[in-house]
Design an enzyme around this catalytic site. Structure first.
Site, PDB file in Angstrom:
ATOM      1  N   TYR A 198      12.456   9.790  11.366  1.00  0.00           N
ATOM      2  CA  TYR A 198      12.721  10.189   9.976  1.00  0.00           C
ATOM      3  C   TYR A 198      13.746   9.249   9.376  1.00  0.00           C
ATOM      4  O   TYR A 198      14.759   8.951  10.023  1.00  0.00           O
ATOM      5  CB  TYR A 198      13.278  11.622   9.914  1.00  0.00           C
ATOM      6  CG  TYR A 198      12.353  12.549   9.172  1.00  0.00           C
ATOM      7  CD1 TYR A 198      12.080  12.338   7.820  1.00  0.00           C
ATOM      8  CD2 TYR A 198      11.728  13.612   9.809  1.00  0.00           C
ATOM      9  CE1 TYR A 198      11.209  13.166   7.134  1.00  0.00           C
ATOM     10  CE2 TYR A 198      10.858  14.443   9.129  1.00  0.00           C
ATOM     11  CZ  TYR A 198      10.594  14.221   7.787  1.00  0.00           C
ATOM     12  OH  TYR A 198       9.734  15.028   7.116  1.00  0.00           O
ATOM     13  N   GLU A 237      14.689   9.194   5.629  1.00  0.00           N
ATOM     14  CA  GLU A 237      14.809   9.421   4.181  1.00  0.00           C
ATOM     15  C   GLU A 237      15.947   8.585   3.599  1.00  0.00           C
ATOM     16  O   GLU A 237      17.012   8.477   4.208  1.00  0.00           O
ATOM     17  CB  GLU A 237      15.039  10.907   3.908  1.00  0.00           C
ATOM     18  CG  GLU A 237      13.780  11.726   4.127  1.00  0.00           C
ATOM     19  CD  GLU A 237      14.002  13.213   3.926  1.00  0.00           C
ATOM     20  OE1 GLU A 237      15.153  13.648   3.875  1.00  0.00           O
ATOM     21  OE2 GLU A 237      12.987  13.930   3.830  1.00  0.00           O
ATOM     22  N   ASP A 262      -0.781  -3.395 -12.316  1.00  0.00           N
ATOM     23  CA  ASP A 262      -1.241  -2.841 -11.042  1.00  0.00           C
ATOM     24  C   ASP A 262      -2.188  -3.864 -10.409  1.00  0.00           C
ATOM     25  O   ASP A 262      -3.337  -3.993 -10.821  1.00  0.00           O
ATOM     26  CB  ASP A 262      -1.951  -1.505 -11.313  1.00  0.00           C
ATOM     27  CG  ASP A 262      -2.509  -0.879 -10.050  1.00  0.00           C
ATOM     28  OD1 ASP A 262      -2.548  -1.553  -9.004  1.00  0.00           O
ATOM     29  OD2 ASP A 262      -2.922   0.300 -10.117  1.00  0.00           O
ATOM     30  N   THR A 321      -1.507  -2.076  -3.721  1.00  0.00           N
ATOM     31  CA  THR A 321      -1.819  -1.500  -2.423  1.00  0.00           C
ATOM     32  C   THR A 321      -1.587  -2.615  -1.408  1.00  0.00           C
ATOM     33  O   THR A 321      -1.539  -3.793  -1.767  1.00  0.00           O
ATOM     34  CB  THR A 321      -3.293  -1.066  -2.319  1.00  0.00           C
ATOM     35  OG1 THR A 321      -4.123  -2.187  -2.624  1.00  0.00           O
ATOM     36  CG2 THR A 321      -3.608   0.073  -3.276  1.00  0.00           C
ATOM     37  N   LYS A 357      -5.918  -3.715   0.600  1.00  0.00           N
ATOM     38  CA  LYS A 357      -7.128  -4.304   0.005  1.00  0.00           C
ATOM     39  C   LYS A 357      -7.115  -5.809   0.307  1.00  0.00           C
ATOM     40  O   LYS A 357      -7.095  -6.170   1.462  1.00  0.00           O
ATOM     41  CB  LYS A 357      -7.192  -3.944  -1.470  1.00  0.00           C
ATOM     42  CG  LYS A 357      -7.308  -2.413  -1.652  1.00  0.00           C
ATOM     43  CD  LYS A 357      -7.407  -1.956  -3.079  1.00  0.00           C
ATOM     44  CE  LYS A 357      -7.445  -0.444  -3.135  1.00  0.00           C
ATOM     45  NZ  LYS A 357      -7.404   0.059  -4.520  1.00  0.00           N
ATOM     46  N   ARG A 395      -2.881   0.761   5.295  1.00  0.00           N
ATOM     47  CA  ARG A 395      -3.042   1.523   4.056  1.00  0.00           C
ATOM     48  C   ARG A 395      -1.662   1.870   3.522  1.00  0.00           C
ATOM     49  O   ARG A 395      -0.847   2.458   4.234  1.00  0.00           O
ATOM     50  CB  ARG A 395      -3.807   2.821   4.307  1.00  0.00           C
ATOM     51  CG  ARG A 395      -5.110   2.661   5.045  1.00  0.00           C
ATOM     52  CD  ARG A 395      -6.003   3.860   4.849  1.00  0.00           C
ATOM     53  NE  ARG A 395      -6.535   3.838   3.505  1.00  0.00           N
ATOM     54  CZ  ARG A 395      -7.544   3.050   3.119  1.00  0.00           C
ATOM     55  NH1 ARG A 395      -8.139   2.251   3.972  1.00  0.00           N
ATOM     56  NH2 ARG A 395      -7.963   3.082   1.878  1.00  0.00           N
TER      57      ARG A 395
END
Ligand SMILES: *Cc1c(COP(=O)(O)O)cnc(C)c1O
Length: 415
Positions: free
Chosen positions: A53, A55, A198, A224, A227, A233
């Protein structure tokens, strides 16, 4: 091998993963948004980092024990900045849609006017589709493309002056022309709007100089990583320094909890690969291959929206043949070619049927395909289109074999 480890615990899932590997190895992947990551990228995603974790931001975490993931995330940030020449990068977004959501959260308030490209004209769900948070919570003004598949910048300007959006989004999921970021910036400046570029689809082309960069024009650039960029991903947001703090806050605690540090490590590896000369060659070949495929299809008498492509993607226009995208994508699957049905500009069919098929070159290029292979792919597609009504079994068999021959020529994940 890791598949054996999975099989020991869960033979059902292991078998399906193996079948999926075989599917990828034995079919030609033309879905424009897909690609094949390197084994190093995949290996990084499957590590102990999934246990952590973290954060917050590197060196400013809410949990202890982050000294290793801090450095990994910092590497990913620095490589993203270098690759795209950006002032700031946040590598935590879980996906491209999450990256866009964070920009919305930072730049606009619910009810504000936002302008984006219409989904059926090539835009993305997260650019204002009525079924997406962007369309549900914001007043969306959509622009589209003309019959030639090009953005009508005069129309974009007209709409912008009339509706005064606070945020203009450019970038698309299915657009085969060069995007004029400078023109978008001029329009945004006229009305004092933010500009979001984008580049989810064209990221590798931008990184390698095969498409003009949205910097310095855009306030925010989202992408992204899975791609054309060929990573795991995920998503990345880049922006000018003045927005860095606000964007970081929008990602966490705004829309996400703990970052996926195993995926961020895989992003770092992919970004390192993207900084190499080999990657520049790949990006160049992506464009050459797309052009070769478009030419082959047109030589076979098929229509392509806009009569070709300037990047990695094109749309087969089936209107003249009175065939549907759904039927052609299905027959292509039988012949060993994977693609998706897609609307064409002013499509008379519904989004579930469509009159087009979107075709992209990135995955085939990663596999090793060159122009002559794409020419053969175009011929297979043209023959498949011809038999889509009769579904001639012998012909399907023959075409399936021709696809398989190409796959065998370029083995995938074999060594
Ligand atoms: C694919 C895509 C996205 C969303 O990416 P996900 O990772 O699927 O959420 C956003 N914008 C554009 C233009 C895209 O093509």
């Amino acid at each position: 091998m890791e598949i054996e480890t999975i099989r020991n615990t869960d033979p059902e899932v292991a078998e399906l993963i193996e079948k999926e590997l075989e599917r990828q190895q034995t079919t030609i992947e033309l879905i424009a948004s897909e690609n094949f990551t390197s084994k190093a990228v995949m290996a990084a995603a499957g590590t102990v980092l999934t246990n952590k974790y973290a954060e917050g931001k590197p060196y400013k975490r809410f949990y202890n024990g982050c000294e290793n993931v801090d450095k990994i995330e910092e590497l990913a940030q620095e490589r993203a900045k270098k690759l795209f020449n950006a002032e700031h990068a946040n590598v935590q977004p879980h996906s491209g849609a999450q990256a866009n959501m964070a920009v919305f959260l930072y730049a606009v308030k619910p009810g504000d006017t936002v302008m984006g490209m219409d989904l059926s004209n090539g835009g993305h769900l997260s650019h204002g589709s009525p079924v997406n948070f962007s369309g549900l919570y914001f007043n969306i003004i959509s622009y589209g493309v003309n019959d030639n598949g090009e953005i009508d910048y005069d129309n974009v300007r007209e709409l912008a002056l009339k509706h005064k959006p606070k945020l203009i989004i450019c970038g698309a999921s299915n657009y085969s022309k060069i995007i004029d970021f400078k023109k978008f910036k001029e329009i945004a400046d006229e009305i004092g709007a933010y500009l979001l570029a984008d580049i989810a689809h064209i990221a590798a082309l931008v990184a390698a100089g095969e498409h003009p960069s949205p910097f310095p024009y855009a306030d925010f650039v989202t992408t992204t990583t899975h791609k054309t960029l060929r990573g795991p991903r995920g998503g990345i947001i880049m922006c000018k320094k003045e927005h860095a703090q606000g964007i970081d806050k929008a990602v966490f605690p705004g829309i996400q909890g703990g970052p996926l540090e195993h995926i961020i490590a895989a992003k770092a590896v992919a970004l390192k690969e993207a900084l190499s000369d080999e990657f520049k060659q790949y990006a160049k070949q992506v464009v050459l291959n797309a052009k070769a495929l478009a030419k082959s299809l047109m030589d076979e008498g098929l229509d392509i929206v806009g009569n070709g492509t300037d990047n990695h993607v094109m749309t087969l226009d089936l209107r003249k043949l009175k065939k549907t995208g759904k039927d052609i994508a299905n027959i292509l699957e039988l012949t060993g070619i994977t693609a998706n049905k897609n609307t064409v500009p002013n499509d008379p069919e519904s989004p579930f049927v469509t009159s087009g098929v979107r075709l992209g070159s990135p995955a085939a290029t990663t596999r090793g395909f060159k122009e002559e292979d794409m020419t053969e792919v175009g011929k297979i597609i043209a023959e498949a289109v011809k038999i889509s009504d009769t579904k001639d079994e012998n012909k399907i068999k023959e075409l399936r074999q021709r696809s398989l021959n190409l796959c065998k020529k370029y083995p995938l994940y074999k060594d």
